[in-house]
Design an enzyme around this catalytic site. Structure first.
Site, PDB file in Angstrom:
ATOM      1  N   TYR A 130       0.854  -1.191   0.000  1.00 39.18           N
ATOM      2  CA  TYR A 130       0.000   0.000   0.000  1.00 39.18           C
ATOM      3  C   TYR A 130       0.890   1.240   0.000  1.00 39.18           C
ATOM      4  O   TYR A 130       1.718   1.413   0.900  1.00 39.18           O
ATOM      5  CB  TYR A 130      -0.925   0.036   1.220  1.00 39.18           C
ATOM      6  N   GLN A 192     -10.765   0.357   1.248  1.00 38.16           N
ATOM      7  CA  GLN A 192     -11.228  -0.558   0.191  1.00 38.16           C
ATOM      8  C   GLN A 192     -10.057  -1.236  -0.509  1.00 38.16           C
ATOM      9  O   GLN A 192     -10.177  -2.389  -0.965  1.00 38.16           O
ATOM     10  CB  GLN A 192     -12.108   0.183  -0.825  1.00 38.16           C
ATOM     11  N   ASN A 215      -3.369   6.388   6.096  1.00 31.30           N
ATOM     12  CA  ASN A 215      -4.081   7.184   7.091  1.00 31.30           C
ATOM     13  C   ASN A 215      -4.771   6.271   8.105  1.00 31.30           C
ATOM     14  O   ASN A 215      -4.596   5.054   8.091  1.00 31.30           O
ATOM     15  CB  ASN A 215      -5.076   8.125   6.407  1.00 31.30           C
ATOM     16  N   SER A 238       4.532  10.218  11.726  1.00 26.90           N
ATOM     17  CA  SER A 238       5.985  10.179  11.868  1.00 26.90           C
ATOM     18  C   SER A 238       6.446  10.944  13.110  1.00 26.90           C
ATOM     19  O   SER A 238       5.757  11.835  13.612  1.00 26.90           O
ATOM     20  CB  SER A 238       6.625  10.786  10.618  1.00 26.90           C
ATOM     21  N   GLN A 260      10.467  16.272  10.105  1.00 29.40           N
ATOM     22  CA  GLN A 260       9.397  15.392  10.559  1.00 29.40           C
ATOM     23  C   GLN A 260       8.073  16.128  10.624  1.00 29.40           C
ATOM     24  O   GLN A 260       7.033  15.613  10.207  1.00 29.40           O
ATOM     25  CB  GLN A 260       9.736  14.809  11.930  1.00 29.40           C
ATOM     26  N   HIS A 263       5.661  16.399   7.578  1.00 20.45           N
ATOM     27  CA  HIS A 263       4.948  15.223   7.093  1.00 20.45           C
ATOM     28  C   HIS A 263       3.447  15.346   7.274  1.00 20.45           C
ATOM     29  O   HIS A 263       2.661  14.979   6.398  1.00 20.45           O
ATOM     30  CB  HIS A 263       5.414  13.965   7.841  1.00 20.45           C
ATOM     31  N   GLU A 328      10.405   6.574  16.773  1.00 23.12           N
ATOM     32  CA  GLU A 328      10.583   5.993  15.443  1.00 23.12           C
ATOM     33  C   GLU A 328      11.986   6.317  14.930  1.00 23.12           C
ATOM     34  O   GLU A 328      12.718   5.443  14.482  1.00 23.12           O
ATOM     35  CB  GLU A 328       9.528   6.576  14.510  1.00 23.12           C
ATOM     36  N   HIS A 329      12.341   7.601  14.980  1.00 25.20           N
ATOM     37  CA  HIS A 329      13.672   8.060  14.567  1.00 25.20           C
ATOM     38  C   HIS A 329      14.355   8.709  15.768  1.00 25.20           C
ATOM     39  O   HIS A 329      13.754   9.554  16.437  1.00 25.20           O
ATOM     40  CB  HIS A 329      13.583   9.109  13.453  1.00 25.20           C
ATOM     41  N   ASP A 362      15.665   8.082   5.222  1.00 26.04           N
ATOM     42  CA  ASP A 362      14.397   8.098   4.510  1.00 26.04           C
ATOM     43  C   ASP A 362      14.550   7.662   3.064  1.00 26.04           C
ATOM     44  O   ASP A 362      13.641   7.053   2.500  1.00 26.04           O
ATOM     45  CB  ASP A 362      13.797   9.508   4.522  1.00 26.04           C
ATOM     46  N   GLU A 416      -1.026 -34.340  30.287  1.00 24.63           N
ATOM     47  CA  GLU A 416      -1.918 -33.399  29.600  1.00 24.63           C
ATOM     48  C   GLU A 416      -3.236 -34.039  29.181  1.00 24.63           C
ATOM     49  O   GLU A 416      -4.086 -33.376  28.575  1.00 24.63           O
ATOM     50  CB  GLU A 416      -1.204 -32.811  28.378  1.00 24.63           C
ATOM     51  N   HIS A 421      -1.643 -39.015  21.789  1.00 20.38           N
ATOM     52  CA  HIS A 421      -0.280 -38.515  21.628  1.00 20.38           C
ATOM     53  C   HIS A 421       0.710 -39.581  22.127  1.00 20.38           C
ATOM     54  O   HIS A 421       1.707 -39.887  21.462  1.00 20.38           O
ATOM     55  CB  HIS A 421      -0.077 -37.225  22.435  1.00 20.38           C
TER      56      HIS A 421
END
Length: 431
Positions: A130, A192, A215, A238, A260, A263, A328-329, A362, A416, A421
């Site tokens: 995506y 979708q 998003n 981010s 950052q 973004h 994250e960074h 990046d 068990e 088994h």
């Protein structure tokens, strides 16, 4: 304006507020919408995909227009500059070289009594990528998702990305996809698109793994289809956290914070510094660099709500706060970044020294820029080749080896309450 506070303030609660910024009160309402989309696509296939693409993205498509054509792919090369094409190809080379070093190797171990144990890695059959297309175009995201799949040996890699005006997909995105080895591209986005990849439609194939950011609707869709397919992560906005001492250049730090913030209005930009003078200089540099900024409105929103400068007592204190935030960074703009890195336990990616802005990672340093956000670096890692692989255990016992462990298996199985088994072993050793 970027706020400055001292460590004496309630820094931890402020950092937690920023970390929790994605916990929208309307998430439940949005999740209900996403569930509706998923179920409709699962039942109606292309018809539902086209309906929601018209409703949410205002693109009226026919079923035959979902797939990007070969002529469109060829034309994309004529619409990008030679410099951009060279940059994409350079990034491809560096990203692929890095990820080829990370391919796990299948192995087999031959032990006593002809016991064979091992692990076998195989790629998924189909991967779905995506690529967002809302606020900007992201050819770098195409490369970071497609190249690890290619290196992993995935035989079929497909991509979905929303079209914009005139049903067009950004040519830079199309070129990046071709350079990275994507075989099929579909002009659809949103929940979708995730549903189409997870369940399959008449046109879009069902995949095994879905990767790529998006998003809140895309993220919720990935969360809800997990289990039907694998996913890379649930990516949030981010974020960067910079630790800087008196040796840092305030203009550099300001630019990295803004890199950052530009973004998204929910992006986070945080500076922890031992130098109060640097804190003030960075605050002023941010204001100067915002003048005539092309993305000023969104950037200022991010800075106002999720930007912060904290003056700390020591680098050790900064490291501890960074570990709690798990960014994250993480940039270490200090005199000895390698020494400070030894104190870091949680971060998606770590950038060492003043000559290593996060933008290097990046685009083309090589390591993946799809990273855990919102504190997930405490337990999660970057997207990589492993995302597109699964491993199978290999086990072989000889008769002698089975006889040696039969008693222990019998005891465990009986404990068990699983008599078959136990019998499956007894029958083999008593014959």
């Amino acid at each position: 304006m970027l706020r400055i506070i001292t460590q004496q303030a309630d820094v931890k609660s402020e950092l937690q507020r920023i970390c929790d910024r994605t916990q929208d009160e309307q998430v439940l309402h949005k999740e209900a919408t996403v569930r509706e989309v998923l179920q409709a696509v699962k039942r109606q296939g292309d018809k539902a995909v086209l309906h929601y693409t018209a409703e949410f993205d205002h693109q009226i498509l026919k079923p035959e227009e979902l797939k990007v054509t070969g002529s469109e792919l060829d034309a994309a090369y004529q619409q990008v500059s030679k410099d951009l094409l060279q940059a994409i190809r350079l990034a491809c080379q560096k990203i692929e070289a890095f990820h080829r070093q990370r391919v796990p190797k299948s192995w087999v171990q031959f032990g006593d009594d002809q016991v064979v144990l091992g692990k076998r890695y195989t790629p998924v059959d189909r991967a779905g990528l995506y690529i967002p297309g809302g606020r900007a175009c992201y050819p770098s995201t195409v490369l970071m998702n497609a190249i690890p799949a290619k290196v992993a040996g995935v035989p079929r890699v497909v991509m979905v990305t929303p079209a914009r005006g005139g049903k067009m997909v950004n040519p830079a995105v199309l070129v990046a996809a071709q350079e990275a080895g994507v075989q099929e591209i579909y002009r659809v986005g949103g929940a979708q698109a995730i549903a189409a990849l997870a369940y399959g439609t008449e046109t879009i194939p069902k995949v095994n793994v879905i990767t790529g950011p998006g998003n809140i609707y895309v993220t919720l869709a990935k969360k809800l289809v997990y289990g039907t397919v694998g996913i890379d992560s649930l990516a949030g906005p981010s974020e960067v956290l910079v630790i800087a001492d008196e040796t840092a250049n305030p203009a550099y730090v300001a630019a990295d914070l803004l890199a950052q913030a530009e973004h998204d209005p929910m992006a986070a930009a945080i500076l922890l510094t031992t130098d109060a003078g640097l804190a003030k200089k960075v605050q002023m540099a941010v204001e100067r660099q915002l003048v005539d900024h092309p993305r000023r409105i969104d950037t200022e929103k991010a800075i106002a709500h999720y930007g912060l400068i904290v003056v700390v007592e020591s680098l050790e204190a900064a490291a501890e706060l960074a570990n709690e935030f798990a960014p994250e960074h993480l940039e270490l703009e200090v005199a000895d970044p390698w020494a400070l890195m030894n104190q870091i336990r949680h971060a998606g990616a770590i950038f060492l020294g003043s000559s290593t802005p996060e933008a290097v990672g990046d685009y083309l340093a090589g390591p993946n820029h799809t990273l855990p956000t919102s504190g997930a670096a405490r337990y999660a890692s970057a997207l990589g080749v492993e995302t597109f692989l699964k491993h199978s255990s290999i086990i072989q016992y000889s008769q002698t080896a089975l006889e040696k462990v039969a008693s222990a298996i019998d005891i465990l199985a009986t404990t068990e309450g699983l008599p078959s088994h136990a019998d499956s072993v007894k029958l083999r050793v008593e014959d």
